[in-house]
Design a protein around this motif. Structure first.
Motif, short mmCIF file in Angstrom:
data_model
loop_
_atom_site.label_atom_id
_atom_site.label_comp_id
_atom_site.label_asym_id
_atom_site.label_seq_id
_atom_site.Cartn_x
_atom_site.Cartn_y
_atom_site.Cartn_z
N LEU A 118 2.67 41.70 46.03
CA LEU A 118 1.23 41.83 46.22
C LEU A 118 0.61 40.51 46.66
CD1 LEU A 118 -1.41 43.40 46.04
CD2 LEU A 118 -1.45 42.91 43.57
N ASP A 119 1.03 39.41 46.05
CA ASP A 119 0.52 38.10 46.46
C ASP A 119 0.86 37.81 47.92
OD1 ASP A 119 -0.73 37.49 44.10
OD2 ASP A 119 0.92 36.27 43.31
N ALA A 120 2.09 38.17 48.33
CA ALA A 120 2.50 37.93 49.72
C ALA A 120 1.62 38.72 50.68
CB ALA A 120 3.97 38.31 49.90
N VAL A 121 1.29 39.96 50.33
CA VAL A 121 0.47 40.78 51.21
C VAL A 121 -0.97 40.26 51.22
CG1 VAL A 121 -0.46 43.09 51.59
CG2 VAL A 121 1.93 42.80 50.95
N LEU A 122 -1.51 39.87 50.08
CA LEU A 122 -2.85 39.29 50.06
C LEU A 122 -2.91 38.00 50.87
CD1 LEU A 122 -3.85 39.93 46.33
CD2 LEU A 122 -4.71 41.12 48.35
N ASP A 123 -1.83 37.21 50.80
CA ASP A 123 -1.76 36.00 51.63
C ASP A 123 -1.79 36.37 53.11
OD1 ASP A 123 -1.55 34.45 49.35
OD2 ASP A 123 0.62 34.12 49.53
N ASN A 205 1.70 51.30 55.16
CA ASN A 205 1.33 50.63 56.41
C ASN A 205 1.71 49.16 56.39
OD1 ASN A 205 0.29 52.86 57.73
ND2 ASN A 205 -1.79 52.53 56.98
N ILE A 206 2.59 48.79 55.48
CA ILE A 206 3.00 47.40 55.32
C ILE A 206 4.52 47.34 55.23
CG2 ILE A 206 2.88 45.38 53.78
CD1 ILE A 206 0.14 46.54 52.83
N LEU A 207 5.10 46.36 55.92
CA LEU A 207 6.54 46.12 55.83
C LEU A 207 6.79 44.70 55.37
CD1 LEU A 207 7.78 47.84 59.13
CD2 LEU A 207 8.09 48.68 56.78
N LEU A 208 7.81 44.54 54.54
CA LEU A 208 8.25 43.21 54.09
C LEU A 208 9.60 42.93 54.72
CD1 LEU A 208 7.43 43.48 50.26
CD2 LEU A 208 5.99 42.54 52.09
N ARG A 209 9.67 41.87 55.52
CA ARG A 209 10.94 41.49 56.12
C ARG A 209 11.86 40.88 55.06
NH1 ARG A 209 7.76 39.55 60.96
NH2 ARG A 209 8.44 40.82 62.73
N PRO A 210 13.17 40.80 55.34
CA PRO A 210 14.09 40.20 54.36
C PRO A 210 13.71 38.79 53.94
CG PRO A 210 15.33 41.38 56.04
CD PRO A 210 13.89 41.38 56.49
N ASP A 211 13.04 38.03 54.82
CA ASP A 211 12.63 36.67 54.46
C ASP A 211 11.33 36.64 53.65
OD1 ASP A 211 10.69 37.24 56.33
OD2 ASP A 211 11.22 35.64 57.72
N GLY A 212 10.79 37.81 53.35
CA GLY A 212 9.57 37.89 52.55
C GLY A 212 8.29 37.92 53.35
N SER A 213 8.38 37.72 54.67
CA SER A 213 7.16 37.75 55.48
C SER A 213 6.64 39.18 55.61
CB SER A 213 7.41 37.15 56.86
OG SER A 213 8.42 37.86 57.55
N VAL A 214 5.36 39.29 55.90
CA VAL A 214 4.65 40.57 55.87
C VAL A 214 4.27 41.00 57.28
CG1 VAL A 214 2.54 41.72 55.05
CG2 VAL A 214 3.76 40.11 53.55
N ALA A 226 -15.94 42.06 57.53
CA ALA A 226 -15.85 41.03 56.50
C ALA A 226 -14.39 40.65 56.23
CB ALA A 226 -16.51 41.52 55.21
N GLY A 227 -14.14 39.37 56.01
CA GLY A 227 -12.78 38.90 55.84
C GLY A 227 -12.08 39.42 54.59
N TRP A 228 -12.84 39.89 53.61
CA TRP A 228 -12.26 40.40 52.37
C TRP A 228 -12.06 41.91 52.38
CZ3 TRP A 228 -15.96 43.80 51.05
CH2 TRP A 228 -17.30 43.50 51.34
N PHE A 229 -12.49 42.58 53.45
CA PHE A 229 -12.53 44.04 53.47
C PHE A 229 -11.14 44.65 53.24
CE2 PHE A 229 -12.58 48.23 55.36
CZ PHE A 229 -13.84 48.73 55.10
N ASP A 230 -10.13 44.17 53.97
CA ASP A 230 -8.78 44.74 53.83
C ASP A 230 -8.21 44.52 52.44
OD1 ASP A 230 -8.49 45.88 56.35
OD2 ASP A 230 -7.65 44.06 57.23
N ALA A 231 -8.44 43.34 51.89
CA ALA A 231 -7.90 43.05 50.55
C ALA A 231 -8.54 43.97 49.51
CB ALA A 231 -8.14 41.58 50.20
N VAL A 252 -10.57 37.69 41.08
CA VAL A 252 -10.88 36.32 40.66
C VAL A 252 -9.76 35.37 41.06
CG1 VAL A 252 -11.16 34.84 38.63
CG2 VAL A 252 -12.40 37.01 38.77
N ARG A 253 -8.53 35.86 41.02
CA ARG A 253 -7.37 34.97 41.18
C ARG A 253 -7.07 34.60 42.63
NH1 ARG A 253 -2.12 36.18 41.98
NH2 ARG A 253 -2.37 38.39 41.46
N HIS A 254 -7.26 35.53 43.58
CA HIS A 254 -6.77 35.26 44.94
C HIS A 254 -7.90 34.80 45.85
CE1 HIS A 254 -4.66 35.60 48.74
NE2 HIS A 254 -3.54 35.63 48.04
N PRO A 255 -7.65 33.75 46.64
CA PRO A 255 -8.71 33.18 47.50
C PRO A 255 -9.17 34.09 48.63
CG PRO A 255 -6.61 32.07 47.90
CD PRO A 255 -6.42 32.91 46.67
N VAL A 256 -8.44 35.14 48.96
CA VAL A 256 -8.90 36.03 50.02
C VAL A 256 -10.23 36.68 49.66
CG1 VAL A 256 -7.72 38.13 49.21
CG2 VAL A 256 -8.15 37.83 51.66
#
Length: 312
Positions: A118-123, A205-214, A226-231, A252-256
């Motif tokens: 989840l953190d990787a996707v929010l990033d 609608n999201i894929l995680l590659r073996p290296d962890g990239s999204v 708005a930049g926060w809409f997707d999150a 509260v925790r994630h800067p997105v």
């Protein structure tokens, strides 16, 4: 879901797809999941080239070809910094439309969502929100989209047709009906902005590659907002799979989510709730027998999020 497979696509269309790829397709593996009755195949050509191909015609579903054409136009213009599959080409004979996209070696996030994924996707969503959106990307205004998809849907519901919902949500919705419509209406302006918005962020609608990239896939609903809409909309999916998720703690925790007003989040969620609820009351579309149940379940999740914020 009754999805078409590669051999269901007319031979003439398959031949044009092979022309785009430069070699005959020798292997096609249909991909499960998603909410489209069209084809979705990972293909391999005789030359070893790999691609992802999805195709549909009005005979399959009246809306899907229009959606595919919109996605082709948007994907072709996305900046390279956006973590999305590249469009290799498209085939459109006026009836059938096929998208030929970069094949992504990856998997969907685990559900219930795992904290690290989840953190990787929010990033990644924060990365998308930071991309300067070129003027020629044919996206709609997120506020206008919310007005059409959500506020207008509230207008066709009346308190009397709100169906039975768990945990007293039906009675709560009837009691707060006018307030929900008003909140969704305010969400139209809250959703506006100058950032790229995917607009349909869910695990499928999201894929995680073996290296962890999204990688974010399926872009037909992309918007400028708005930049926060997707999150925020992703949190509906997170709560869908894990009802005990502390959504406010994630915000509260994630800067997105920085700069997202609390009332704006409530208003946009109220808009989504109307969209899901009204859609769930429609007849089943052809070849998509599970869609209305999924939309009802999303309405329950979203209404619960709004009720929590309303009471908080």
């Amino acid at each position: 879901m009754s999805r078409l497979e590669w051999h269901d696509i007319p031979a003439s269309v398959r031949a044009q797809i092979e022309d785009v790829l430069g070699s005959p397709v020798v292997e096609a593996v249909s991909q499960p999941g998603g909410y489209s009755p069209g084809s979705a195949d990972r293909v391999v050509t005789a030359s070893g080239r790999r691609a992802f191909v999805k195709a549909a015609s009005p005979a399959v579903n009246l809306d899907t070809p229009t959606i595919h054409r919109r996605e082709a136009a948007i994907t072709a213009k996305l900046p390279p910094q956006v973590p999305a599959p590249a469009l290799i080409g498209a085939v459109d004979d006026g009836d059938w439309i096929a998208l030929v996209l970069e094949d992504v070696e990856g998997r969907h996030p685990a559900t219930p969502w795992q904290p690290r994924e989840l953190d990787a996707v929010l990033d990644a969503l924060q990365q998308v929100a930071a991309v300067e959106l070129p003027a020629d990307v044919p996206v709609v205004d997120a506020g206008e989209a919310l007005a059409g998809f959500a506020v207008d849907r509230w207008q066709v519901i009346t308190p009397e047709v709100v169906p039975p919902l768990p945990r007293g949500l039906d009675a709560w919705t009837r009691t707060h009906f006018e307030g929900l419509v008003d909140a969704a209406t305010r969400g139209v302006s809250d959703a506006r902005g100058d950032r790229l918005v995917h607009y349909d962020t869910r695990a499928d609608n999201i894929l995680l590659r073996p290296d962890g990239s999204v990688v974010l896939v399926d872009w037909p609903w992309a918007a400028r907002g708005a930049g926060w809409f997707d999150a925020l909309s992703l949190l509906i999916n997170v709560r869908y799979y894990e009802p005990d998720t502390d959504v406010d703690a994630l915000i509260v925790r994630h800067p997105v989510f920085e700069g997202m007003p609390a009332d704006a989040a409530t208003n946009v969620l109220a808009g989504f709730a109307g969209m899901f609820l009204a859609s769930s009351l429609q007849p089943d579309p052809p070849r998509m027998p599970t869609l209305r149940t999924f939309q009802r379940d999303q309405a329950v999740v979203t209404l619960e999020l709004v009720r929590e914020r309303w009471q908080g």
